[in-house]
Design a protein around this motif. Sequence first.
Motif, short mmCIF file in Angstrom:
data_model
loop_
_atom_site.label_atom_id
_atom_site.label_comp_id
_atom_site.label_asym_id
_atom_site.label_seq_id
_atom_site.Cartn_x
_atom_site.Cartn_y
_atom_site.Cartn_z
N MET A 1 0.83 -1.18 0.00
CA MET A 1 0.00 0.00 0.00
C MET A 1 0.88 1.26 0.00
SD MET A 1 -2.98 -1.19 -0.06
CE MET A 1 -3.20 -2.94 -0.20
N TYR A 2 0.41 2.25 -0.67
CA TYR A 2 1.14 3.51 -0.76
C TYR A 2 0.56 4.51 0.23
CZ TYR A 2 2.98 1.67 -5.13
OH TYR A 2 3.61 0.90 -6.08
N GLN A 3 1.41 5.36 0.78
CA GLN A 3 0.95 6.42 1.66
C GLN A 3 0.46 7.63 0.89
OE1 GLN A 3 0.63 6.27 5.12
NE2 GLN A 3 0.87 4.14 4.52
N SER A 4 1.06 7.84 -0.29
CA SER A 4 0.74 9.02 -1.08
C SER A 4 0.70 8.65 -2.56
CB SER A 4 1.78 10.11 -0.82
OG SER A 4 1.44 11.28 -1.49
N ILE A 5 -0.42 8.93 -3.20
CA ILE A 5 -0.62 8.61 -4.61
C ILE A 5 -0.97 9.89 -5.34
CG2 ILE A 5 -2.06 7.36 -6.28
CD1 ILE A 5 -2.58 5.28 -4.07
N LEU A 6 -0.35 10.09 -6.50
CA LEU A 6 -0.71 11.21 -7.37
C LEU A 6 -1.51 10.67 -8.54
CD1 LEU A 6 -0.56 14.18 -8.25
CD2 LEU A 6 1.59 13.63 -9.42
N LEU A 7 -2.74 11.14 -8.68
CA LEU A 7 -3.60 10.77 -9.79
C LEU A 7 -3.70 11.98 -10.72
CD1 LEU A 7 -5.71 8.96 -11.26
CD2 LEU A 7 -7.44 10.04 -9.79
N ALA A 8 -3.16 11.87 -11.92
CA ALA A 8 -3.30 12.92 -12.92
C ALA A 8 -4.61 12.67 -13.65
CB ALA A 8 -2.12 12.90 -13.89
N ALA A 9 -5.56 13.59 -13.53
CA ALA A 9 -6.90 13.36 -14.06
C ALA A 9 -7.40 14.58 -14.82
CB ALA A 9 -7.85 13.04 -12.92
N ASP A 10 -8.05 14.29 -15.96
CA ASP A 10 -8.62 15.37 -16.76
C ASP A 10 -10.14 15.27 -16.87
OD1 ASP A 10 -8.90 13.20 -18.43
OD2 ASP A 10 -7.65 14.01 -20.05
N GLY A 11 -10.72 14.30 -16.19
CA GLY A 11 -12.16 14.12 -16.24
C GLY A 11 -12.62 13.17 -17.33
N SER A 12 -11.70 12.60 -18.08
CA SER A 12 -12.05 11.67 -19.15
C SER A 12 -12.35 10.28 -18.59
CB SER A 12 -10.89 11.56 -20.15
OG SER A 12 -9.78 10.93 -19.53
N ASP A 13 -12.89 9.42 -19.45
CA ASP A 13 -13.12 8.03 -19.06
C ASP A 13 -11.81 7.35 -18.68
OD1 ASP A 13 -15.83 8.29 -19.53
OD2 ASP A 13 -15.75 7.38 -21.52
N THR A 30 -3.60 6.40 3.52
CA THR A 30 -3.24 6.81 2.16
C THR A 30 -3.98 8.08 1.78
OG1 THR A 30 -2.88 4.51 1.48
CG2 THR A 30 -3.22 6.12 -0.27
N THR A 31 -3.27 8.99 1.16
CA THR A 31 -3.87 10.20 0.60
C THR A 31 -3.64 10.22 -0.89
OG1 THR A 31 -3.49 11.44 2.64
CG2 THR A 31 -3.88 12.73 0.63
N VAL A 32 -4.69 10.48 -1.65
CA VAL A 32 -4.58 10.61 -3.09
C VAL A 32 -4.67 12.09 -3.44
CG1 VAL A 32 -5.58 10.04 -5.34
CG2 VAL A 32 -5.67 8.37 -3.47
N THR A 33 -3.70 12.57 -4.19
CA THR A 33 -3.75 13.93 -4.71
C THR A 33 -4.23 13.84 -6.15
OG1 THR A 33 -1.92 14.63 -3.30
CG2 THR A 33 -2.43 16.02 -5.20
N ILE A 34 -5.36 14.47 -6.43
CA ILE A 34 -5.90 14.50 -7.78
C ILE A 34 -5.38 15.78 -8.44
CG2 ILE A 34 -7.99 14.54 -9.20
CD1 ILE A 34 -9.48 13.41 -6.70
N LEU A 35 -4.57 15.61 -9.46
CA LEU A 35 -3.98 16.75 -10.16
C LEU A 35 -4.70 16.95 -11.49
CD1 LEU A 35 -1.82 18.96 -10.58
CD2 LEU A 35 -0.35 17.17 -11.56
N ASN A 36 -5.25 18.14 -11.67
CA ASN A 36 -5.88 18.50 -12.93
C ASN A 36 -5.07 19.64 -13.54
OD1 ASN A 36 -8.22 20.50 -14.25
ND2 ASN A 36 -8.40 18.35 -14.79
N VAL A 37 -4.52 19.40 -14.71
CA VAL A 37 -3.70 20.41 -15.38
C VAL A 37 -4.57 21.19 -16.36
CG1 VAL A 37 -1.69 20.83 -16.84
CG2 VAL A 37 -1.65 18.99 -15.15
N ILE A 38 -4.51 22.49 -16.22
CA ILE A 38 -5.27 23.38 -17.09
C ILE A 38 -4.33 23.85 -18.18
CG2 ILE A 38 -6.60 25.51 -17.19
CD1 ILE A 38 -6.79 24.95 -13.96
N ASP A 39 -4.53 23.31 -19.37
CA ASP A 39 -3.71 23.65 -20.53
C ASP A 39 -3.96 25.11 -20.89
OD1 ASP A 39 -2.52 23.86 -23.11
OD2 ASP A 39 -2.87 21.73 -23.46
#
Length: 134
Positions: A1-13, A30-39
Amino acid sequence: MYQSILLAADGSDNSYRAAQQTLNFIGEGTTVTILNVIDAEDSKDEVLHGEGSTFNRKAKLSDIIALYDENDVTYKIKFEHGTPAQTVVDFANAGSYGVVVLGSRGLNTLQEMVMGGVSHKVAKRVNAPVMIVK
């Protein structure tokens, strides 16, 4: 198990499927950081059409947020501006994540060579392990 996860998400399927996979690696604490990049290009269009608010950006991630809420996942959402691949790489390398998870658009080898896939660029440049979900 991971303590920290980075999820790169754009809202797609694809990013939703990536979020589903993170559930397999979540343990107590565990904490998940949801990263949404604004192009930059998308950001200009959103401003012109009045869609640039944080509320609208969160709405794109609503399925992931609902998935995490249903499964009692501790998460935080971060919005960053920039080119998607480089921004994810910079954000991931600046933090201490056990794994970076992102979806793939499913480009074939030729398309990826010509256009360059975000997931491919991230996998090559991030210091942490990277999981690409199809």
